[in-house]
Design an enzyme around this catalytic site. Structure first.
Site, PDB file in Angstrom:
ATOM      1  N   CYS A 113       1.153   6.466  21.922  1.00  0.00           N
ATOM      2  CA  CYS A 113       1.928   6.813  23.529  1.00  0.00           C
ATOM      3  C   CYS A 113       3.144   5.779  23.381  1.00  0.00           C
ATOM      4  CB  CYS A 113       1.077   6.634  24.439  1.00  0.00           C
ATOM      5  SG  CYS A 113      -0.177   8.026  24.657  1.00  0.00           S
ATOM      6  N   ASN A 143      -8.624   3.868   8.207  1.00  0.00           N
ATOM      7  CA  ASN A 143      -8.043   2.562   8.910  1.00  0.00           C
ATOM      8  C   ASN A 143      -8.089   2.542  10.318  1.00  0.00           C
ATOM      9  OD1 ASN A 143      -5.949   4.552   7.982  1.00  0.00           O
ATOM     10  ND2 ASN A 143      -4.703   3.776   9.697  1.00  0.00           N
ATOM     11  N   GLY A 184       0.780  -1.301   0.048  1.00  0.00           N
ATOM     12  CA  GLY A 184       0.223   0.003  -0.083  1.00  0.00           C
ATOM     13  C   GLY A 184       0.765   1.222  -0.015  1.00  0.00           C
ATOM     14  N   THR A 185       1.833   1.333   0.615  1.00  0.00           N
ATOM     15  CA  THR A 185       2.587   2.647   0.993  1.00  0.00           C
ATOM     16  C   THR A 185       3.452   2.962  -0.603  1.00  0.00           C
ATOM     17  OG1 THR A 185       3.371   2.021   3.281  1.00  0.00           O
ATOM     18  CG2 THR A 185       4.736   3.617   2.025  1.00  0.00           C
ATOM     19  N   THR A 213      12.850  -7.298 -10.136  1.00  0.00           N
ATOM     20  CA  THR A 213      12.095  -8.557 -10.477  1.00  0.00           C
ATOM     21  C   THR A 213      11.026  -8.776  -9.757  1.00  0.00           C
ATOM     22  OG1 THR A 213      14.453  -9.642 -11.292  1.00  0.00           O
ATOM     23  CG2 THR A 213      12.687 -11.147 -10.142  1.00  0.00           C
ATOM     24  N   GLN A 252      -7.693  -0.433   2.911  1.00  0.00           N
ATOM     25  CA  GLN A 252      -8.765  -1.151   3.985  1.00  0.00           C
ATOM     26  C   GLN A 252     -10.030  -1.561   3.287  1.00  0.00           C
ATOM     27  OE1 GLN A 252      -8.191  -1.862   7.246  1.00  0.00           O
ATOM     28  NE2 GLN A 252      -6.303  -0.729   7.427  1.00  0.00           N
TER      29      GLN A 252
HETATM   30  N1  PLP Z   1      -2.964   3.005   3.707  1.00  0.00           N
HETATM   31  C1  PLP Z   1      -3.733   2.448   4.545  1.00  0.00           C
HETATM   32  C2  PLP Z   1      -5.166   2.939   4.793  1.00  0.00           C
HETATM   33  C3  PLP Z   1      -3.371   1.471   5.719  1.00  0.00           C
HETATM   34  O1  PLP Z   1      -4.323   1.035   6.539  1.00  0.00           O
HETATM   35  C4  PLP Z   1      -2.041   1.117   5.349  1.00  0.00           C
HETATM   36  C5  PLP Z   1      -1.557  -0.178   6.160  1.00  0.00           C
HETATM   37  O2  PLP Z   1      -1.636  -0.096   7.459  1.00  0.00           O
HETATM   38  C6  PLP Z   1      -1.265   1.244   4.390  1.00  0.00           C
HETATM   39  C7  PLP Z   1      -1.705   2.569   3.424  1.00  0.00           C
HETATM   40  C8  PLP Z   1       0.059   0.775   4.157  1.00  0.00           C
HETATM   41  O3  PLP Z   1       0.026  -0.227   3.441  1.00  0.00           O
HETATM   42  P1  PLP Z   1       1.469  -1.223   3.455  1.00  0.00           P
HETATM   43  O4  PLP Z   1       1.489  -1.943   4.871  1.00  0.00           O
HETATM   44  O5  PLP Z   1       1.100  -2.363   2.587  1.00  0.00           O
HETATM   45  O6  PLP Z   1       2.489  -0.677   2.974  1.00  0.00           O
END
Ligand code: PLP
Length: 393
Positions: A321, A147, A69-70, A233, A175
Site C-alpha cells: 500500500c 523473505n 542478490g538481484t 573493476t 535470506q
Molecule cells: N532475493 C531475496 C529473497 C531477497 O530477499 C532480496 C532482497 O530483499 C533479493 C533477492 C535482492 O537482493 P539485493 O538487495 O542484494 O539485490
C-alpha cells in the site's frame, strides 16, 4: 531504534567495517594491476573468495562476485537461458521479484515458464515440480527461504528431482546464506545467489555460486574480471566485507540462531497473548529462526507500522500500500490468504541487533495500537475474512 527488519537489510558488523576500511583508503590499487600493491589487493579479493567458498562448501573457482542478490539471480537464470537459446523454466509463485521478473522477461523473449504454487504453509510440493518438468526444461529456480514469511523450501528434494531429469537447479539463498548452514554439494545446488547486506556485510555486493562445468553466459559484459564472466573493476572493499562477513557467520551462526529463535518465539507468544484474531504465516517448524510474519485481522499493516515507528520500532508489512499499489503481498496470496486480510500483515525479522528488551517493548506497545486502530476500522467483524482492501476509516 528497535530494529526488527533484518530481512530487508542488516547493519554492517563493526568487524566487517574494520576489514573494509583499508581498501577504501590506503589499499586503493586496482586488483588487475601488475605492480605489487595491485597484486596484494588481488590476493585480498581471492582470500575473500576462499572465505565465502568455505561458508558454502564450494570451491573458490566456483564463486563469482556480483553487485548483490538481484544481479546474481539475473545472471543465474538469464545466463543459463541465454546459453541454451530456448527452453522451459520452472520457478515458484513466491519468489522474490529478482527471480520472477527475470523469468517474465525471458517469457517475452520466447522462453516458456511454469510457476508452481505453495500450500497454505507456504511450502512447495516437490512432486509438483516433477510434474512440471518437460523435455524442454532447462532450469528449476526455487528460493531457499522466503523473505516475507521465512518458510524453508525442500530444495534438496527439488534439486534431486531436477537432476533425475537432467535439469539444472538454482536457488536464491539471499535470506539463508550466513544464517543457516549451506553445503552446495550435499544439497545438490548447481547455482546459488547470495547478498552480503543480508548477513552483516555491505550493500551492493553479493555472489553467484556456479558448480564447475555448468555452462552459462555472462550478463555483464566488459573486462576480464571474474574470469571473464562479470566485467568491471571489482568492488574491492565490498568484496573484502563480504569475505569477512562470511568468516564471522561461519563461526557464529549456530549460537546466534539459538539466541534469536528464543527471542522470535517469545515475540510470537507475547503477541498471541495480547492480541485477539491473530494469524501466524508460514510453516511453524520449516521456517527461518528469525522471521515472524503475522496477520492482525481487521487492521491495515501500514497503519500499524506507522504507529510502531512512532515508538521507535522498525518492522515491515507484506502489502504494498505504501508504494501506491493496492496489491497485497503475492506471497500471502499464493498461500491462499484472502486479499483483504493479507493487508493486515506485519513482518518482524530479528537478528544480531535484537535484544530481549526490544522484543518486550513490541509486546507492550502493539496490543494497544491494534485496539486503537480496530476501534476506527471499517473492516467487517463477522469473521468472514472479507473486508475493504487497504482501508481504515
Ligand atoms: N532475493 C531475496 C529473497 C531477497 O530477499 C532480496 C532482497 O530483499 C533479493 C533477492 C535482492 O537482493 P539485493 O538487495 O542484494 O539485490
Amino acid at each position: 531504534m528497535i530494529y526488527l527488519d533484518h530481512n530487508a537489510t542488516t547493519p554492517v558488523d563493526p568487524r566487517v567495517f574494520e576489514a573494509m576500511k583499508p581498501y577504501l583508503t590506503e589499499k586503493y590499487e586496482n586488483p588487475s594491476s601488475i605492480y605489487r600493491a595491485g597484486q596484494d589487493v588481488s590476493k585480498a579479493v581471492n582470500d575473500a573468495r576462499d572465505a565465502l567458498a568455505g561458508l558454502l562448501g564450494a570451491r573458490p573457482g566456483e564463486v563469482y562476485f556480483t553487485s548483490g542478490g538481484t544481479e546474481s539471480d539475473n545472471t543465474a537464470i538469464k545466463g543459463v537461458a541465454l546459453n541454451r537459446g530456448s527452453g522451459h523454466i520452472i520457478t515458484s509463485s513466491i519468489e522474490h521479484p529478482a527471480v520472477i521478473e527475470v523469468v517474465k522477461w525471458l517469457e517475452k523473449r520466447g522462453f516458456t515458464a511454469t510457476y508452481v504454487g505453495v500450500d497454505s504453509d507456504g511450502i512447495i510440493d516437490p512432486e509438483e515440480v516433477r510434474d512440471a518438468i518437460t523435455d524442454e526444461t532447462i532450469i528449476v529456480s526455487v528460493m531457499h527461504a522466503n523473505n516475507e514469511v521465512g518458510t524453508l523450501q525442500p530444495i534438496e528434494k527439488i534439486a534431486e528431482i531436477a537432476h533425475e531429469k537432467g535439469v539444472l537447479f538454482h536457488t536464491d539463498a539471499v535470506q539463508t546464506t550466513g544464517k543457516i548452514e549451506i553445503d552446495v554439494g550435499a544439497m545438490g545446488i548447481d547455482l546459488l545467489s547470495l547478498s552480503a547486506h543480508k548477513f552483516y556485510g555491505p550493500k551492493g555486493v553479493g555472489a553467484l555460486y556456479v558448480r564447475k562445468g555448468v555452462k552459462f553466459d555472462p550478463c555483464v559484459h566488459g573486462g576480464h574480471q571474474e574470469r571473464g564472466v562479470r566485467g568491471g573493476t571489482e568492488n574491492v572493499a565490498g568484496v573484502i566485507g563480504l569475505g569477512r562477513a562470511a568468516g564471522i557467520a561461519a563461526a557464529e551462526m549456530d549460537g546466534e540462531s539459538v539466541r534469536v529463535r528464543k527471542l522470535r518465539d517469545k515475540l510470537e507468544g507475547g503477541l498471541a497473548a495480547g492480541i485477539s484474531d491473530l494469524r501466524f504465516n508460514g510453516h511453524r517448524e520449516k521456517r527461518m529462526f528469525n522471521t515472524a510474519s503475522v496477520i492482525v485481522k481487521y487492521v491495515e499493516g501500514e497503519a500499524m507500522l506507522l504507529k510502531l515507528d512512532y515508538h521507535g520500532i522498525a518492522a515491515s508489512s507484506g502489502s504494498a500500500c505504501t508504494s501506491g499499489s493496492l496489491d497485497p503481498s503475492h506471497v500471502l496470496l499464493a498461500m491462499g490468504i484472502p486479499a483483504p486480510i493479507a493487508h493486515g500483515s506485519l513482518r518482524f525479522s530479528l537478528g544480531r541487533a535484537t535484544t530481549e528488551e526490544g522484543v518486550d517493548k513490541v509486546i507492550e506497545v502493539l496490543p494497544p495500537i491494534v485496539e486503537e486502530l480496530r476501534a476506527m476500522s471499517a473492516f467487517p467483524r463477522d469473521g468472514s475474512e472479507e473486508g475493504r482492501a487497504c482501508g481504515n476509516a
